[in-house]
Design a protein around this motif. Structure first.
Motif, short mmCIF file in Angstrom:
data_model
loop_
_atom_site.label_atom_id
_atom_site.label_comp_id
_atom_site.label_asym_id
_atom_site.label_seq_id
_atom_site.Cartn_x
_atom_site.Cartn_y
_atom_site.Cartn_z
N CYS A 115 1.59 -11.77 -4.27
CA CYS A 115 1.45 -10.31 -4.56
C CYS A 115 0.42 -10.03 -5.71
O CYS A 115 0.53 -10.27 -6.74
N TYR A 116 -0.80 -9.36 -5.43
CA TYR A 116 -1.80 -8.96 -6.17
C TYR A 116 -1.54 -7.70 -6.95
O TYR A 116 -2.28 -7.42 -7.84
N GLN A 117 -1.16 -6.66 -5.98
CA GLN A 117 -0.74 -5.27 -6.31
C GLN A 117 0.28 -4.41 -5.83
O GLN A 117 0.66 -4.91 -4.84
N ILE A 118 0.77 -3.91 -6.67
CA ILE A 118 2.03 -2.87 -6.35
C ILE A 118 1.61 -1.53 -6.64
O ILE A 118 0.83 -1.18 -7.29
N LYS B 174 2.54 -6.90 -16.96
CA LYS B 174 2.95 -8.04 -17.78
C LYS B 174 3.08 -9.17 -16.91
O LYS B 174 2.91 -10.09 -16.94
N ALA B 175 3.68 -8.88 -15.62
CA ALA B 175 4.01 -9.93 -14.51
C ALA B 175 2.61 -10.37 -14.14
O ALA B 175 2.86 -11.39 -13.17
N GLY B 176 1.79 -9.74 -14.01
CA GLY B 176 0.46 -10.22 -13.43
C GLY B 176 0.06 -9.55 -12.20
O GLY B 176 -0.80 -9.94 -11.51
N LEU B 177 0.32 -8.00 -11.97
CA LEU B 177 0.12 -7.40 -11.03
C LEU B 177 -0.82 -6.38 -11.34
O LEU B 177 -0.80 -5.72 -12.38
N LEU B 178 -1.59 -6.01 -10.36
CA LEU B 178 -2.45 -4.87 -10.64
C LEU B 178 -1.60 -3.70 -9.96
O LEU B 178 -0.87 -3.61 -9.28
N VAL B 179 -1.78 -2.46 -10.99
CA VAL B 179 -0.78 -1.20 -10.67
C VAL B 179 -1.59 -0.02 -10.23
O VAL B 179 -2.58 0.33 -10.93
N HIS B 180 -1.34 0.60 -9.03
CA HIS B 180 -2.14 1.86 -8.58
C HIS B 180 -0.78 2.56 -8.39
O HIS B 180 0.30 2.40 -8.16
N THR B 181 -1.10 3.86 -8.58
CA THR B 181 -0.02 4.92 -8.94
C THR B 181 -0.47 5.95 -7.96
O THR B 181 -1.57 6.36 -7.84
N PHE B 182 0.51 6.75 -7.47
CA PHE B 182 0.29 7.69 -6.47
C PHE B 182 0.83 9.16 -7.02
O PHE B 182 1.91 9.06 -7.92
N TRP B 183 -0.01 10.11 -7.15
CA TRP B 183 0.67 11.48 -7.50
C TRP B 183 0.18 12.55 -6.66
O TRP B 183 -0.91 12.53 -5.78
N ILE B 184 1.04 13.69 -6.50
CA ILE B 184 0.76 14.70 -5.60
C ILE B 184 0.41 15.87 -6.39
O ILE B 184 1.29 16.16 -7.43
N ARG C 83 16.64 -3.16 -15.64
CA ARG C 83 16.83 -4.52 -16.38
C ARG C 83 16.29 -5.68 -16.00
O ARG C 83 16.05 -6.55 -16.71
N GLU C 84 16.13 -6.04 -14.71
CA GLU C 84 15.54 -7.16 -14.15
C GLU C 84 14.30 -6.89 -13.39
O GLU C 84 13.80 -7.67 -12.79
N GLN C 85 13.47 -5.91 -14.06
CA GLN C 85 12.41 -5.29 -13.39
C GLN C 85 11.26 -6.26 -13.45
O GLN C 85 10.49 -6.51 -12.51
N TYR C 86 11.12 -6.90 -14.67
CA TYR C 86 9.91 -7.77 -15.08
C TYR C 86 10.20 -9.06 -14.21
O TYR C 86 9.28 -9.39 -13.42
N ASP C 87 11.41 -9.54 -13.96
CA ASP C 87 11.65 -10.70 -13.27
C ASP C 87 11.22 -10.50 -11.53
O ASP C 87 10.73 -11.46 -10.96
N MET C 88 11.72 -9.22 -11.35
CA MET C 88 11.28 -9.03 -9.79
C MET C 88 9.95 -9.09 -9.56
O MET C 88 9.18 -9.68 -8.58
N TYR C 89 9.09 -8.45 -10.48
CA TYR C 89 7.61 -8.24 -10.42
C TYR C 89 6.93 -9.52 -10.45
O TYR C 89 6.03 -9.72 -9.86
N LYS C 90 7.67 -10.45 -11.51
CA LYS C 90 7.04 -11.72 -11.76
C LYS C 90 7.21 -12.80 -10.43
O LYS C 90 6.28 -13.50 -10.09
N ALA C 91 8.58 -12.52 -9.73
CA ALA C 91 8.56 -13.14 -8.40
C ALA C 91 7.42 -12.58 -7.37
O ALA C 91 7.00 -13.63 -6.54
N MET C 92 7.55 -11.54 -7.28
CA MET C 92 6.29 -10.96 -6.30
C MET C 92 4.91 -11.34 -6.61
O MET C 92 4.16 -12.05 -5.65
N ALA C 93 4.45 -11.48 -7.99
CA ALA C 93 3.16 -11.86 -8.34
C ALA C 93 3.10 -13.39 -7.96
O ALA C 93 2.04 -14.16 -7.53
N PRO D 285 0.89 -1.33 -0.02
CA PRO D 285 0.20 0.04 -0.11
C PRO D 285 0.84 1.08 0.06
O PRO D 285 0.32 2.41 -0.40
N ASN D 286 2.04 1.21 0.47
CA ASN D 286 2.89 2.39 0.36
C ASN D 286 3.56 2.37 -1.02
O ASN D 286 3.79 1.32 -1.61
N GLY D 287 3.79 3.57 -1.27
CA GLY D 287 4.44 3.79 -2.68
C GLY D 287 5.88 3.23 -2.93
O GLY D 287 6.53 3.50 -2.14
N THR D 288 6.11 2.17 -3.98
CA THR D 288 7.59 2.13 -4.28
C THR D 288 8.07 2.72 -5.32
O THR D 288 7.52 3.30 -6.20
#
Length: 471
Positions: free
Chosen positions: A341-344, A378-388, A327-337, A317-320
């Protein structure tokens, strides 16, 4: 050596009538409690807001502002019945100070000998600003600590509180000098204080498993208003794996509070907490409260590998940070999913390069945001974004750029927040020095979201309505 009776409390909660008011177990107090128990002290945790959740007192009809929590009689009874040697009041946010003062006033009436210590994020950051005012005479920051002018507060604790609360409890029980308590602040004269240096816990293996058995977990589950806006279960376990953040965003208190070095708890300790508490409390979801869960890729992969065995859905729930490990971001997100992990949540903050670089100092190239969102989805996560919206110096056109960028970013959902100048941050010091408040001065009692003048708008009400409609 004698031991103390220590009562750790959270104040009543200021909220919005008919609005969504969030509440979850106080992770900090649960850690403090277990540290104290391990040292032989008798400890009780009490959340005055939780235990009086259905008690609502109107504070401001125009703003629909209410106070949620127990009555003065209930507060007095809790304190009188436990008869603490030391009362610790957690004040995470500035709008809790007023009721914290009220608790202290009641405590000194019913148990005059009880020592009262306050702590929490906003207390630590107020001390940071006070120290800054001593070095910059043109800062226009207060030349004193307003909360310590309250005669009912004996001490304040700054920084990480596990070690200080234990040392202070021993000092109180044995009538010893508090001069050596790390991070302790106490008044010694008119606008004069002793401020001890805070200590950072470098080895987080020293942290115990939080004392969840001391809080009313079923009460929090019944309300079901944890950090995330779209929890998949009311039975949430809020966990923190690390402390610190390498970033230096101008609006954020984390670097000043926890430092720029990210420290992780041992994976074994984290999983011991998760596995046991998932079983003990029939947990249906885990929410990680870390500020930067993805900064240490090696630790994150290790965590994900262990979480796969637990099989409980989780989210951040906190913004990452958006652009870690590209370079390895997809693999990281895939491991999370794969581990549940259902949402980042990605902390994007602005859709304008100048604002990101010059105002926020975010170290976030704008062109990395959309690819990161694509990788997560693509890794299977829902994505929520924070903006100020509403940074000092941000133009109306730049805000509109952020809104359009967010809408077209590819994220599944997004939230626009009004900038809040938190004490202890560069943004706060800028607002104070340039007197950028809507009302010409800072008000500690206001609960409105917009405090700072925004280009293109004539009032706080007008800007708040704009942001609410945008959301």
């Amino acid at each position: 050596m004698k031991k103390s009776r220590v009562l750790l409390v959270t104040p009543n909660l200021k909220g919005i009538k008919d609005g969504l008011n969030r509440i979850q177990p106080p992770l900090g107090l649960m850690l403090f409690a277990q540290v104290l128990i391990d040292d032989g002290h008798e400890v009780k945790i009490h959340d005055f807001a939780l235990e009086g959740w259905d008690n609502r007192v109107d504070l401001n009809e125009k703003e629909k502002l209410i106070l949620i929590g127990q009555s003065d009689e209930d507060v007095a009874k809790v304190i009188s019945d436990f008869n603490p040697d030391l009362l610790g009041i957690s004040i995470l946010f500035q709008n809790l100070i007023e009721h914290a003062q009220h608790i202290a006033h009641i405590a000194k009436k019913v148990r005059p000998n009880t020592k009262i210590a306050i702590g929490g994020n906003c207390i630590s950051n107020a001390v940071i600003d006070y120290k800054y005012s001593l070095t910059d005479k043109n800062s226009k920051l207060p030349d004193h600590l307003p909360f310590l002018e309250d005669k009912n507060f004996d001490y304040a604790i700054t920084g990480e509180g596990e070690i200080p609360i234990k040392v202070l409890a021993n000092c109180v029980a044995n009538n010893l000098s508090t001069d050596k308590v790390p991070g302790l602040v106490k008044k010694v004269g008119h606008k004069k204080y002793i401020i001890n240096n805070a200590e950072t816990i470098k080895d987080l293996s020293l942290l115990p498993r939080p004392a969840r058995h001391l809080v009313n977990m079923e009460g929090y589950f019944e309300i079901g208003a944890f950090h995330s806006s779209k929890s998949r279960s009311k039975r949430v376990l809020n966990v923190m794996c690390s402390r610190g953040c390498p970033e230096k965003c101008t609006f954020c208190t984390t670097p000043a509070m926890w430092g720029n070095l990210t420290r992780w708890r041992p994976i074994k300790n984290i999983m011991d907490e998760i596995v046991n508490d998932v079983k003990d409390y029939r947990i249906g979801e885990i929410q990680f409260d870390d500020d930067t869960l993805t900064v240490n890729k090696k630790n994150l992969f290790s965590l994900c590998k262990e979480l796969e065995k637990v099989g409980v859905p989780w989210c951040t729930p906190n913004g990452t940070k958006v652009n870690y490990h590209l370079r390895e971001q997809y693999d990281m997100y895939k491991a999370m999913a794969d581990s549940g992990c259902y949402q980042i949540t990605l902390a994007c903050e602005s859709g304008n390069e100048r604002v990101l670089n010059e105002v926020i100092k975010k170290r976030l190239p704008l062109e990395t945001i959309k690819p990161s969102i694509e990788n997560a989805k693509k890794a299977g996560l829902l994505v929520h974004t924070f903006w100020i919206l509403g940074y000092p110096g941000e133009t109306y056109e730049e805000m509109m750029e952020t809104i359009e960028f967010a809408k077209n970013s590819g994220a599944d959902s997004y939230t626009f927040s009004v900038l809040t100048p938190l004490s202890g941050t560069p943004v706060y010091r800028q607002v104070v020095k340039e007197n950028m408040w809507w009302d010409g001065k800072e008000s500690q009692k206001t609960f409105r979201s917009s405090l700072v003048k925004v280009e293109g708008f004539n009032s706080a009400d007008e800007f708040e309505e704009f942001v609410n409609k945008t959301n």
